[in-house]
Design a protein around this motif. Sequence first.
Motif, PDB file in Angstrom:
ATOM      1  N   TYR A   1      -5.165   4.619  -3.379  1.00  0.00           N
ATOM      2  CA  TYR A   1      -3.948   4.066  -2.795  1.00  0.00           C
ATOM      3  C   TYR A   1      -3.535   4.815  -1.538  1.00  0.00           C
ATOM      4  O   TYR A   1      -2.972   4.228  -0.612  1.00  0.00           O
ATOM      5  CB  TYR A   1      -2.823   4.080  -3.834  1.00  0.00           C
TER       6      TYR A   1
ATOM      7  N   SER B   1       0.828  -1.210   0.000  1.00  0.00           N
ATOM      8  CA  SER B   1       0.000   0.000   0.000  1.00  0.00           C
ATOM      9  C   SER B   1       0.857   1.253   0.000  1.00  0.00           C
ATOM     10  O   SER B   1       0.580   2.216  -0.723  1.00  0.00           O
ATOM     11  CB  SER B   1      -0.926  -0.007   1.215  1.00  0.00           C
TER      12      SER B   1
ATOM     13  N   VAL C   1      -4.600  -4.644  -3.106  1.00  0.00           N
ATOM     14  CA  VAL C   1      -3.466  -3.743  -3.313  1.00  0.00           C
ATOM     15  C   VAL C   1      -2.415  -4.327  -4.245  1.00  0.00           C
ATOM     16  O   VAL C   1      -1.605  -3.590  -4.814  1.00  0.00           O
ATOM     17  CB  VAL C   1      -2.802  -3.358  -1.964  1.00  0.00           C
TER      18      VAL C   1
ATOM     19  N   ASP D   1      -3.245   2.974   2.037  1.00  0.00           N
ATOM     20  CA  ASP D   1      -2.050   3.081   2.885  1.00  0.00           C
ATOM     21  C   ASP D   1      -2.441   3.289   4.335  1.00  0.00           C
ATOM     22  O   ASP D   1      -1.844   2.724   5.255  1.00  0.00           O
ATOM     23  CB  ASP D   1      -1.184   4.247   2.379  1.00  0.00           C
TER      24      ASP D   1
ATOM     25  N   GLY E   1       2.518   1.475  -3.440  1.00  0.00           N
ATOM     26  CA  GLY E   1       1.517   1.810  -4.437  1.00  0.00           C
ATOM     27  C   GLY E   1       1.113   3.272  -4.372  1.00  0.00           C
ATOM     28  O   GLY E   1       0.970   3.934  -5.400  1.00  0.00           O
ATOM     29  N   ALA E   2       0.933   3.790  -3.146  1.00  0.00           N
ATOM     30  CA  ALA E   2       0.565   5.202  -2.985  1.00  0.00           C
ATOM     31  C   ALA E   2       1.672   6.109  -3.491  1.00  0.00           C
ATOM     32  O   ALA E   2       1.421   7.095  -4.189  1.00  0.00           O
ATOM     33  CB  ALA E   2       0.264   5.490  -1.514  1.00  0.00           C
TER      34      ALA E   2
ATOM     35  N   THR F   1       1.952   5.854  -7.365  1.00  0.00           N
ATOM     36  CA  THR F   1       0.808   6.488  -8.020  1.00  0.00           C
ATOM     37  C   THR F   1       0.945   8.001  -8.014  1.00  0.00           C
ATOM     38  O   THR F   1       0.671   8.674  -9.014  1.00  0.00           O
ATOM     39  CB  THR F   1      -0.503   6.082  -7.316  1.00  0.00           C
TER      40      THR F   1
END
Length: 677
Positions: A174, A128, A247, A178, A131-132, A135
């Motif tokens: 995302y 997470s 995720v 998180d 990914g955040a 992104t």
Amino acid sequence: MGTREFSVLFGVILIVVMLIIPLPTFILDILIITNISLALIIILVSMNTREPLEFSIFPTLLLLVTLFRLGLNVSTTRSILGDAEAGNVINTFGNFVVGGSPLVGFVVFLILVIIQFVVIVKGSERVSEVGARFTLDAMPGKQMSIDADLNAGMISDQQAKQRREKIQEEADFYGSMDGASKFVKGDAIAGIVIVIINLIFGLVIGMVEHGMGVTDAASTYTLLTVGDGLVSQIPALLVSTATGIVVTRAASEGNLSHDVTSQLFAFPKMLYIASAAIFLLGLLTPITVLLTTVIAAGLASMAYFMSRVEQQPDKEEEEPEEEREDDDMKSPENVVNLLTIDPIEFEFGYGLIPLADANQGGDLLDRVVMIRRQLALELGMVVPVIRIRDNIQLQPNEYAIKMHGNDVASGELLLDHYMAMSPGVEDESITGIETTEPAFGLPALWIGEEMKEQAELSGYTVVDPPSVVSTHLTEIIKNHAHELLGREEAKQLVEHLKETYPTLVEEVTPNPLSLGDIQKVLSNLLKEKISIRNLPTIFETLAEYGALTKDMTLVTEYVRQSLSRQITKQFSPDGEPLYVVTVSGQAEKKIAEAVQQTEHGNFLAMNPDDSQSLVENIGREAERLSEMGQTPVLLCSPAVRMHISQLIERFLPQVPVLSYNELEPNIEVQSTGVVNA
């Protein structure tokens, strides 16, 4: 409010009730089974989504499910410690699932917690976070890609808006995941703490309040506590797994089951290798040969049937496929793609990257979109794609504008400065780096932020670098618009006109005028900066004169006369007097005598000395008119207008040539000079 929305609100209120009011054991049984069902639904939905945004409510749902489970833990703890009873479901888990052994149940509970907390929750939390971060880092590039597609006309404004919203939703999703992954981590820790509390205080309460012996109290409360831990941790494990699936899920055309089966078993030969390895494991180790042989045979059978399924279509297409591969080797397709040339290119050095990077405040892409819209209104043509790219071969602060692969203009920008152009009276206190304004060639200065206000007070025109390059790009496109209007672009304009004026278009093309003839007339107009937006009037004139002559230059003159109101408005926007330089009758007679007529049209065959003298006279008069603060306009009779325009276009491209028939009768014309032969 619908039934479904009401049920969600009722569920949230129920969670608060569970935290405060003791519930009967049969209600606890219902809520526990509901909790398990909800966890199953969540993991099944997460497995069947194609991309994370299809389950965008998951972070919020994760909070509500976690709160629901903790509310259940509070209610079951109150029931266990208060009444030494927690309902049928918890008793079943405590006796049947773990075989009535408190120690076994406690070990199973610890294993579940370790799996959830150490493996799944840790991994989901890390994914997470990454990914955040990725992104958010990718947002500027995605925004630039959308702006480029919009600028190229590949997508509409509505599609661009939807794509931008999707990018924003991905970033929000995302970011929320998180934070939501911390809920799962905290839930696992809370589960351990609750079990320890139930064990310790259960022993104390059983012996003190209920008069149990140590053995009975330990057995009763341990079974109930372990049963409670299991019924809460199994749904928690399912939800944690769903979190990991969401995720780690990449966007694809299929759901998780489809992707796993299609990708994991994509290579049947690998199953043969796995089958042989399992079979040898049974032969070379004390493991039962029968067991390994059965599993190896199952893997080999699976590989055989999968190979048969794949080979069936391959046999049918084996020969064509080989032929296609041979054709691909011989085909020039991959070379032909390299021959494509963009109509307009804007290249810049690496020092000007902030101009196009929205993450650094650059708005060049937005400005390009506005330039295309502005020119569509002014010129009446759709400007082709303006390809924007960086070029390391340029100087850091240099940019270049190309038309069909050839450089037509260049310039240099200082991003941390402003360009100041003098009003005509120099102010010695305004100092900076001397330069030339690229669009009109005016002398200018690059000044710093601290001198901007002073320059504006002194009457200087102060513009920022993005405005400088936007103005330059706009003027270059205006000057070369006739080069950008090819037959394909002309066809688009004709098709657009045909939607509202079908009869008019059918009367003009394909007979008597071809698409090439129409394109030439439109290009001639754009070459002298006459807008072609009024296509109906242009086509009315083409329908009237197109059948009379094949000289498109002459037809262009008739079109210009039909656009007299537009041309008058262009050079006298407010109805003010139009200051012109006129061509004398003697000079017009000399030009008319030098016109040669051929089957391909008329052209001017004038003596070079006379041509040079005439151009110099026009140049002097135009310069004198410019010094008076007026735009130089040359006025002559319709018979020689196009020949004079062709004569001076290379030497005096900024001087428009008009005929008397191209001006409205009500416009006041004041002659400031006469050009003699």
